[in-house]
Design an enzyme around this catalytic site. Structure first.
Site, PDB file in Angstrom:
ATOM      1  N   GLU A 180     -10.664 -23.625  38.134  1.00  0.00           N
ATOM      2  CA  GLU A 180     -10.301 -22.339  38.738  1.00  0.00           C
ATOM      3  C   GLU A 180     -11.589 -21.692  39.249  1.00  0.00           C
ATOM      4  OE1 GLU A 180      -8.243 -18.041  37.600  1.00  0.00           O
ATOM      5  OE2 GLU A 180      -8.839 -19.427  36.010  1.00  0.00           O
TER       6      GLU A 180
ATOM      7  N   ARG B  57     -11.658 -30.980  23.825  1.00  0.00           N
ATOM      8  CA  ARG B  57     -12.515 -29.983  24.467  1.00  0.00           C
ATOM      9  C   ARG B  57     -13.913 -30.099  23.877  1.00  0.00           C
ATOM     10  NH1 ARG B  57     -11.932 -24.137  26.086  1.00  0.00           N
ATOM     11  NH2 ARG B  57     -13.856 -23.117  25.455  1.00  0.00           N
TER      12      ARG B  57
ATOM     13  N   LYS C 243     -14.826 -18.142  30.210  1.00  0.00           N
ATOM     14  CA  LYS C 243     -15.387 -17.521  31.408  1.00  0.00           C
ATOM     15  C   LYS C 243     -15.289 -15.998  31.337  1.00  0.00           C
ATOM     16  CE  LYS C 243     -13.280 -20.437  34.326  1.00  0.00           C
ATOM     17  NZ  LYS C 243     -12.852 -21.086  35.580  1.00  0.00           N
TER      18      LYS C 243
END
Length: 728
Positions: free
Chosen positions: A227, A447, A457
């Site tokens: 993103e 992860r 973020k």
């Protein structure tokens, strides 16, 4: 059993759930089975239409229903312990974790007969099945006598329940993993960069071998889909590099797709920097696409699903909607007519006052135990202009709705996603099914989490917006630009990630391991220079040294000719670090690096006992082997370069935040330290980004090169795997 009897256990043909089948056979439960190429995980169907999904869920159900005492524990505590082992069991099948798991279980079983308490349970079945499913790898371990306690336990279970377990292994173990391509047997993993660069060599040092299920050579198509709401960080790097690895491994391709569905957070700046970061990692993508390219098709599909009764418009307030989803309560809007839904959908498209109160939800299953399937949101209103297409739209699809469609539309064969989203896999497949789209395989990996590090973020943005860092490329940040600016070589990052493989085991990694790999890459080639700390530096006068300064040309790296040469000036008076002077005794012989030995004859101090200067004589015939102190030094000359040595620390003071813990409560008060120094004249020629070693001080990266004498050269300290807090 229950009023509604068991009907069927279905599962993927290359991944039979050994533990479920074995548990049912041992318990004497008749469980018809069927393979299904469309299944992503085991599904247990009942005659009344109800279903259970997932290995552990079905195994627990059998444990409760079986006529075997304590099969699922004799207390809540023991049942919880069994749950722990059910969660641990999948680790056994992760190639890179297999031996670690065996070692852990070997120690655990030293004084135990069973995994939980003093009885046989589904925990034992889960672990036994994991080992049996490993096939030849486990069989070779059994013969090696490396894990005697684990083998004792395994053989005991095999003997006690020999008939059903032999039947299970004969029928299903050979099928487990079938259809997978043969693993590469070479000691070297093919470069994730596909070339013969230093990056490729770094990656090839790893012997990790990772397979992609259901992959066909030459037909694999993957996507890396960040993103554009921030810079690429070390966690994203793992996903990007794994996509590249599999594309190279199977002669396929990677698409770089920007998941730009939330204009509130996104910008062209982030797009540009993400492209830069992906290229820094050496990712060779086939093309760049944007989810926003598909907005017209996604809107048409959403309207089609409204007409088919697969989606509805809901004006329930967000907090109430979240509570209803948690409690399994259907929205009052769920039964609205298609006409009413289409009317409100048009209000949403127009961004009207009424439309802004609404969202579009999928009509899935509000009673499903997997809460991601409880009517997820497909579209939301957002009047903020989009960074690419301006104010054309007032509604935007959610990631949950857009991703399954775009993956299928772009011909993606395997969608890589981290295992933290495991519960959403069923949602992904269900939405693809409702859309009538081709099924895309999901491949999970763990992860990448790092100690003392925030990867959210949103949290990183807080540091930027509040001036706690100098930007997204700050050397304290875990972004690709940040860690490269700190001095990390990309080949070290590649090696670090490839060595982990695609383990699904969630773990917290130490930065020290990454910096240790980095040191092994930079140390053999980076040039050596000399610096003296400015504060309290003092002069050593060598009374028998030549009165006239002279210069020698010496290698910048004694073992690497490619580092070039440097000019070293020798003078009667030389600068030393004060800390070194404090260690010297009168009449002690020391070694002056790159010159020879000297004997310190006099140590002059002021009235407070502080050393002000030293006097000595050269003793060049002395042996460096006999001296305790090897000292760095600089000539007293006007050619010295002013330096600013920057040291950095973690932004937070806690290794790992607990769930719900506010990162603002653990901010590190001291994360940057600046030390003034002077360096040898050759450092005028350092280029931005060049890595060097200041002898006896450590490794540094040149962030700001020489511009003029009054402006210092800025050097960033590079960790070497022995991290120290700057506050110390």
């Amino acid at each position: 059993m229950e009023e509604a009897g068991l009907k069927l256990l279905s599962f993927p043909p290359d991944n039979p759930p050994l533990s479920i089948i074995a548990a049912a056979k041992i318990a004497g439960i008749d469980l018809p089975t069927q393979t299904s190429s469309s299944a992503s995980s085991p599904t247990l169907s009942f005659s009344d239409g109800r279903k259970l999904h997932g290995n552990s869920v079905i195994l627990r159900y059998i444990g409760r229903q079986a006529p075997i005492p304590n099969f699922y524990g004799d207390s809540a505590f023991h049942a919880a312990q069994i749950d722990e082992w059910l969660e641990y069991a999948p680790i056994i099948s992760c190639g890179s974790e297999f031996e670690n798991a065996c070692s852990y279980m070997e120690a655990y079983l030293e004084k135990r007969t069973f995994f939980v308490s003093h009885y046989f349970s589904i925990a034992d079945i889960a672990i036994w099945s994991g080992l049996a499913g490993a096939g030849p790898r486990w069989e070779s371990m059994r013969k090696s006598n490396k894990y005697p306690n684990l083998v004792r336990w395994y053989n005991s279970i095999s003997a006690e329940y020999s008939e059903p377990l032999k039947e299970v292994t004969a029928l299903y173990v050979a099928k487990k993993g079938s259809g997978k391509p043969v693993a590469v047997k070479s000691k070297e993993v093919k470069s994730v960069n596909g070339d013969n660069s230093d990056k490729a060599k770094a990656a090839s040092r790893s012997t990790a071998e990772i397979d992609l299920p259901n992959a066909e050579m030459g037909k694999v198509r993957l996507r890396f889909a960040p993103e554009p709401s921030g810079f690429l960080h070390i966690g994203h790097s793992k996903a990007a590099l794994l996509n590249q690895y599999f594309a190279q491994r199977y002669q396929g391709e990677v698409i770089l797709r920007f998941d730009d569905t939330n204009p509130t957070k996104e910008s062209n700046e982030f797009v540009e920097n993400l492209i830069k970061d992906v290229e820094t990692l050496g990712i060779k993508y086939q093309k760049i696409t944007y989810t926003s390219d598909y907005f017209p098709k996604l809107m048409a599909l959403a309207e089609k699903m409204i007409r088919e009764g697969k989606a509805y418009v809901d004006d329930t307030p967000r907090e109430q909607m979240q509570k209803e989803r948690m409690d399994g309560i259907e929205s009052k809007c769920r039964s609205n007519s298609v006409e009413e839904n289409l009317k409100l959908w048009k209000e949403m498209i127009a961004g009207s006052e009424r439309g802004l109160q609404c969202c579009l939800r999928g009509k899935l299953d509000m009673q499903d135990p997997n809460k991601s399937l409880r009517d997820p949101v497909y579209y939301r209103c957002n009047p903020v202009p989009h960074h690419r297409i301006g104010s054309k739209y007032k509604i935007y699809p959610t990631y949950d709705f857009a991703c399954p469609y775009v993956d299928a539309e772009e011909g993606i064969t395997h969608a890589l996603r981290s295992s933290e989203y495991h519960d959403r896999n069923a949602q992904y497949y269900r939405i693809q099914e409702d859309m009538g789209m081709r099924k895309v395989h999901i491949y999970e990996f763990s992860r990448l989490n790092m100690v003392y590090t925030l990867l959210s973020k949103r949290k990183l943005l807080w540091f930027v917006q509040n001036g706690k860092v100098d930007g997204w490329d700050d050397p304290r940040f875990p972004t690709v630009q940040g860690i490269v600016r700190r001095g990390l070589k990309i080949e070290a990052l590649i090696q670090f990630i490839v060595e982990q493989g695609a383990s699904k085991n969630l773990n917290l990694m130490e930065w020290d391991k990454l910096w240790t790999i980095n040191k092994k890459i930079i140390d053999p080639v980076c040039p050596r220079h000399t610096a003296v700390i400015e504060e309290r530096r003092l002069l050593l006068t060598l009374t028998n040294a030549p009165d006239k300064p002279f210069v020698r040309i010496i290698p910048r790296h004694k073992k690497y000719e490619g580092a070039g040469e440097k000019a070293t000036t020798f003078t009667k008076r030389i600068w030393l670090d004060y800390a070194d002077a404090e260690c010297i005794s009168v009449n002690e012989e020391v070694t002056l690096m790159d010159w020879g030995n000297a004997i310190v004859k006099e140590i002059i101090k002021d009235q407070d006992g502080n050393i002000t200067q030293l006097v000595g004589v050269l003793h060049l015939e002395g042996s460096v082997k006999t001296t305790k102190l090897k000292l760095t030094w600089l000539a007293e000359t006007d050619e010295l370069v002013n330096l600013s040595l920057m040291e950095f620390d973690y932004l937070i003071s806690k290794k790992k935040l607990e769930e719900g813990e506010d990162f603002l409560d653990v901010l590190n008060p001291c994360t940057k330290k600046e030390i003034a120094a002077v360096g040898d004249s050759n450092m005028r020629n350092l280029k931005q980004g060049e890595i060097l070693q200041l002898e006896r001080k450590g490794y540094y990266r040149c962030d700001v090169p020489f511009i003029r004498p009054s402006k210092p050269v800025v050097l960033f300290a590079i960790p070497d795997g022995r991290q120290q807090s700057v506050s110390k």
